[in-house]
Design a protein around this motif. Structure first.
Motif, short mmCIF file in Angstrom:
data_model
loop_
_atom_site.label_atom_id
_atom_site.label_comp_id
_atom_site.label_asym_id
_atom_site.label_seq_id
_atom_site.Cartn_x
_atom_site.Cartn_y
_atom_site.Cartn_z
N THR A 184 0.83 -1.22 0.00
CA THR A 184 0.00 0.00 0.00
C THR A 184 0.86 1.26 0.00
O THR A 184 0.32 2.35 0.02
CB THR A 184 -0.91 0.02 1.25
OG1 THR A 184 -0.08 -0.07 2.40
CG2 THR A 184 -1.89 -1.13 1.21
N SER A 185 2.17 1.11 -0.03
CA SER A 185 3.07 2.26 0.07
C SER A 185 3.54 2.76 -1.29
O SER A 185 4.72 3.02 -1.49
CB SER A 185 4.27 1.89 0.94
OG SER A 185 4.96 0.80 0.36
N TYR A 186 2.64 2.89 -2.24
CA TYR A 186 3.00 3.42 -3.56
C TYR A 186 3.31 4.89 -3.45
O TYR A 186 2.67 5.62 -2.71
CB TYR A 186 1.87 3.21 -4.57
CG TYR A 186 1.71 1.78 -5.00
CD1 TYR A 186 2.55 1.24 -5.95
CD2 TYR A 186 0.72 0.99 -4.47
CE1 TYR A 186 2.41 -0.07 -6.36
CE2 TYR A 186 0.57 -0.33 -4.87
CZ TYR A 186 1.42 -0.85 -5.81
OH TYR A 186 1.28 -2.14 -6.20
N ARG A 187 4.31 5.34 -4.20
CA ARG A 187 4.67 6.75 -4.23
C ARG A 187 5.17 7.09 -5.62
O ARG A 187 5.48 6.20 -6.41
CB ARG A 187 5.73 7.05 -3.19
CG ARG A 187 7.02 6.28 -3.41
CD ARG A 187 7.89 6.30 -2.18
NE ARG A 187 8.97 5.35 -2.38
CZ ARG A 187 10.23 5.68 -2.59
NH1 ARG A 187 10.58 6.95 -2.61
NH2 ARG A 187 11.16 4.78 -2.76
N LEU A 188 5.26 8.36 -5.93
CA LEU A 188 5.76 8.79 -7.23
C LEU A 188 7.28 8.62 -7.27
O LEU A 188 7.98 9.02 -6.34
CB LEU A 188 5.39 10.24 -7.50
CG LEU A 188 3.91 10.48 -7.74
CD1 LEU A 188 3.62 11.97 -7.83
CD2 LEU A 188 3.45 9.78 -9.00
N VAL A 189 7.75 8.00 -8.35
CA VAL A 189 9.17 7.73 -8.54
C VAL A 189 9.52 8.03 -9.99
O VAL A 189 8.73 7.78 -10.89
CB VAL A 189 9.49 6.23 -8.23
CG1 VAL A 189 10.92 5.90 -8.53
CG2 VAL A 189 9.15 5.90 -6.80
N VAL A 190 10.72 8.57 -10.22
CA VAL A 190 11.20 8.81 -11.58
C VAL A 190 12.07 7.62 -11.98
O VAL A 190 12.97 7.22 -11.24
CB VAL A 190 12.03 10.11 -11.66
CG1 VAL A 190 12.68 10.24 -13.02
CG2 VAL A 190 11.15 11.29 -11.36
#
Length: 83
Positions: A8-14
């Protein structure tokens, strides 16, 4: 269906393709100690990739194709004498 199997710990990443320098923003659970300032001016964690869809020969159309017909003819010529 099993409960609590997906993170559940999705975050924006490049994600940055190191072969051509292309970068794209996506959501991920991958960890990174490095950050980068993206095109929108915000700072995001960066995941370095060796190859992506922007540099892979299959997706860019630069894939080499084998001349199978010529190889078959060459094989037949070579071994026709023995048959």
């Amino acid at each position: 269906m099993k409960q609590n199997t997906h993170p559940t710990s999705y975050r924006l990443v490049v994600f940055k393709d190191m072969s051509n320098g292309d970068a794209f923003l996506s959501r991920s659970t991958a960890r990174s100690n490095e950050t980068i300032v993206f095109e929108d001016g915000n700072e995001y964690p960066v995941i370095k990739l060796e190859i992506s869809n922007t540099s892979h020969p299959f997706y860019t159309g630069k894939a080499t194709r084998l001349d199978t017909a010529g190889r078959i003819d060459k094989f037949n010529k070579r071994y026709a004498k023995k048959a």
